[in-house]
Design an enzyme around this catalytic site. Structure first.
Site, short mmCIF file in Angstrom:
data_model
loop_
_atom_site.label_atom_id
_atom_site.label_comp_id
_atom_site.label_asym_id
_atom_site.label_seq_id
_atom_site.Cartn_x
_atom_site.Cartn_y
_atom_site.Cartn_z
CG ASP A 113 -2.20 0.79 0.97
OD1 ASP A 113 -2.23 1.57 -0.01
OD2 ASP A 113 -3.15 0.68 1.77
CG ASP A 148 -5.87 5.57 -2.80
OD1 ASP A 148 -4.73 5.31 -2.36
OD2 ASP A 148 -6.90 5.07 -2.33
N GLY A 221 -11.67 3.58 0.96
CA GLY A 221 -12.47 4.44 1.84
C GLY A 221 -13.56 3.71 2.59
CB CYS A 304 -14.89 -21.36 15.86
SG CYS A 304 -14.02 -21.22 14.31
N1 GUN Z 1 -6.40 0.83 3.03
C1 GUN Z 1 -7.66 0.86 3.49
N2 GUN Z 1 -8.40 1.74 2.77
C2 GUN Z 1 -7.59 2.27 1.85
C3 GUN Z 1 -7.79 3.23 0.79
O1 GUN Z 1 -8.86 3.77 0.58
N3 GUN Z 1 -6.69 3.49 0.01
C4 GUN Z 1 -5.49 2.90 0.21
N4 GUN Z 1 -4.48 3.18 -0.60
N5 GUN Z 1 -5.30 2.01 1.20
C5 GUN Z 1 -6.33 1.70 2.00
#
Ligand code: GUN
Length: 721
Positions: A113, A148, A221, A304
């Site tokens: 990410d 983003d 988001g 579980c």
């Molecule tokens: N991880 C959780 N939500 C998001 C997101 O909206 N954008 C990015 N880049 N990572 C995330």
């Protein structure tokens, strides 16, 4: 044999094979149930088999070592944060020197990410959009993420529009800097606004780089929605975004990792999940189960189980020191997550993912609310992005399946049943001529009630008697999921509903009955209901019985050609004017002959049709022109019976396909829009000549996007044409 470069690591699984260079970033579908799909995403560090979850690895705190994830849990891909790595000088340098795979000691697919989530949690971050992509490329990541702009659900429309536009603007530099080898996530933002989600799907889905567009589209988001269990809004967003995301791109639910949400998400087309839940929940003494989360403090026994927990009692685990306990629970949580994903994948393969989604929906009132909202959308398919996705859920689903189905509260709303009912309503026609040679309107609708399948055994005498008494009778069977013409008595799911015998009685009230008759276009015909146990006083005259039975067989083939091959009943009547059949010991037609030539067979598993080459040639004669090319503005065919759907392939593929090889995506130039997944289609060349026939694996829309995988599974090539 311990170096990261060797093929086998000590005692573990072999390292993955890199994909062929031409396959890098391609996604193919191996098996599907509508939008739910078993896919393969091709990368430099092997194939990600989807649906799957990328466990989040915090490079500073590795609760479970990546190597153990690979070896023990068969986790083929994980996600870590490139921004965190970039920000810590020692991690950054070491990632640049050794590469991210060595740094994490992990041979599989590494997704990263970009720091967007950190900007949401902590405010501003210090990196530029181009810079973070450069870094992900330089440390050898397989699938990176562009920077983003996080759109929170509480933002105004104006703020969210800016977030979507800014994200789309950054797409260009991100794809450019990714270069040839780094695949990129192109997140879809837009908050709670469905039109904005759909716009974002379009903008990100159509972004083009020098080598390729985005390889994956995460829905971004949504973490705040999951934290607050706002599942209805979550699925609303998903359906809206999906309306414009190209079907050949995997969809990732960013930050979703609770097993409870997997079945419905997968049924709606999610391919990838990622989450730190396994570790975060463990640190909080919480245990993941497919039915929800449970607190360690409240357990007497494990409700579980997993191999991690088997050696201990809950009391013993409570006594452990904090770190050992978190590690143990994280192992359990990961194991349960993997097991639930395997269960979901198997459900997709078996056509049971909607049943599983329905079962899980009863585990949480919030999820139940979301599930009910989703099935309402599918049943009503309103205008707008959600309606479009809902329609696609139905139209991409094979209407029949070969396995029995448990009757349940929401079975009527499953996409395959809605698809079959829609085919029945648009394509089925009442007979135009009757067994005694008479023509004209039906005199009555005779509804068979109170008996379970197989109706050719349980109701045939009643049916013959009804027709002897009044030849112009339409015979329908009342089932717990609606009325079905007797001609389709061996078609699943009608004939495969699994329920107690008593449920075959009184299945429809008058109101429902009228809706069904209206759908079938026979609303003004008098109705009589028959319970097959009632004796008739008529002599079952042998000659008439024979005539009736062969008329019933012919009706069955005409109706199936109409439903599954879009052949008009009048044309099917011509085809079947000299029809005969070979039957099985259980009185089912096995081979069907037109003019003494074997042309088709009803499929024993689901009652739909299987063509022979001779049958395909006959159906081809009915519409010999080529179908429309993809580049032309495709006009949707408005006819109820446009003829058997055709797939137009490029000249390069003809030598293979005419010999019986499958049609591969990428060689399809055009197709009829009424192709049904799982049902027969023809394969033709540019002049419309018949090259082969087979079973469609994709819709025509999908065929225009996919570049890998099988488009049509060929039954016979037409090499002797
Ligand atoms: N991880 C959780 N939500 C998001 C997101 O909206 N954008 C990015 N880049 N990572 C995330």
């Amino acid at each position: 044999m311990t170096s990261g470069h060797c093929h086998y690591s000590m005692g573990g699984r072999p390292d993955p094979e890199p994909c062929r260079p031409q396959d890098l970033g391609k996604f193919e579908i191996i098996s599907r149930d509508g939008e739910a799909r078993i896919g393969r995403l091709h990368t430099k560090h092997g194939i990600l088999q989807t649906p799957m979850l990328l466990p989040v690895i915090n490079p500073n705190i590795r609760t479970i070592e990546p190597r153990e994830m690979w070896d023990k849990y068969r986790v083929n891909g994980l996600i870590t944060n490139s921004y965190v790595t970039w920000k810590h000088d020692d991690l950054r340098q070491s990632a640049l020197d050794k590469g991210i795979h060595s740094l994490l000691d992990y041979p599989g697919v590494i997704v990263t990410d970009s720091g967007t989530f950190q900007s949401y949690v902590y405010g501003d971050i210090e990196v530029e959009p181009g810079e973070i992509v450069d870094f992900q490329r330089d440390i050898g990541v397989d699938i990176g993420t562009m920077l983003d702009v996080f759109g929170r659900p509480d933002m105004s429309l104006e703020e969210l529009e800016l977030a979507v536009e800014e994200t789309a603007k950054r797409a260009e530099i991100s794809l450019k800097n990714a270069g040839e080898k780094l695949l990129l996530n192109g997140p879809i933002q837009g908050g709670l606004y469905e039109d904005l989600r759909s716009k974002a799907g379009f903008l990100m889905g159509s972004a083009k780089g020098d080598y390729r567009g985005f390889a994956v589209h995460p829905i971004g988001g949504i973490v705040p929605l999951m934290e607050q269990q706002r599942y209805r809004e979550l699925f609303h967003i998903l359906l809206a975004a999906k309306s414009t995301i190209p079907p050949n791109k995997p969809i990732h639910l960013f930050g979703c990792g609770h097993p409870l949400l997997f079945p419905l998400s997968i049924a709606l087309g999610v391919d990838l999940f990622d989450s730190a839940a396994y570790a975060l929940f463990a640190r909080d003494d919480r245990i993941l189960t497919p039915e929800g989360t449970v607190k360690l403090a409240e357990l007497n026994e494990w409700s579980c189980h997993s191999s991690a927990l088997f050696p201990y009692t809950p009391a013993e685990v409570r006594e452990m020191d904090k770190d050992d306990r978190s590690t143990l629970l994280a192992h359990h949580n990961l194991e349960i997550t993997q097991a639930e994903l395997a269960r979901c994948r198997e459900a997709v393969r078996k056509g049971k993912i909607w049943q599983l989604a329905e079962e899980r929906s009863h585990c949480s009132s919030r999820l139940r609310e979301a599930f009910e909202w989703v099935i309402e959308q599918i049943e009503e398919s309103d205008e707008g992005p959600v309606g479009e996705s809902a329609l696609r859920l139905i139209s991409t689903t094979d209407p029949v399946r070969g396995k029995s189905e448990q009757l349940s509260v929401d079975i009527d709303s499953r996409p395959h049943i809605l698809h079959l009912n829609a085919l029945l309503a648009t394509r089925w026609r009442k007979p135009g001529s009757w067994w005694d040679g008479s023509e004209g309107s039906p005199e009555r609708v005779a509804i068979i009630s109170g008996v379970p399948p197989p109706w050719r055994e349980t109701a045939i005498e009643t049916v013959v008697s009804i027709l002897l008494e009044k030849p112009r009778s339409i015979i329908l069977i009342a089932t717990p999921i609606g009325l079905v013409p007797f001609s389709l008595e061996d078609v699943s799911p009608w004939c495969h509903i699994d329920c107690s015998d008593s449920l075959w009685e009184n299945t429809l009230d008058e109101y429902e009955l009228n809706i069904w008759l209206d759908d079938l276009g026979i609303e003004n015909t008098p109705i009589e209901i028959f319970y097959p146990s009632i004796e008739f006083d008529l002599d079952l005259d042998k000659n008439s019985t024979k005539l009736i039975r062969s008329w019933l067989d012919r009706c069955s083939i005409v109706d199936k050609l109409s439903l599954f091959c879009a052949i008009s009943p009048s044309k099917s009547c011509n085809l079947t004017s000299n029809m005969s059949s070979r039957k099985s010991r259980t009185d089912r037609m096995v081979n069907v002959f037109f003019d003494e030539e074997h042309c088709l067979s009803p499929r024993l598993t689901d009652g739909a049709l299987s063509l022979t080459l001779a049958g395909a040639v006959k159906l081809h004669e009915i519409n010999p022109d080529p179908p429309p090319l993809f580049d032309n503005d495709q006009l949707l065919n408005e006819l109820d019976h446009p003829g058997i759907p055709r797939v137009l392939i490029s000249d390069d593929a003809i030598p293979f396909v005419e010999k019986g090889r499958n049609v591969i995506h990428g060689f399809v130039l055009g197709a009829d829009s009424h192709i049904i997944v799982g049902q027969p289609c023809l394969v033709v060349d540019k002049n419309g000549s018949l090259i082969a026939h087979g079973i469609a694996n994709s819709t025509s829309d999908e065929m225009s996007f996919f570049t890998k995988g099988i488009a049509v599974k060929i039954r016979d090539g037409n090499s002797k044409r």
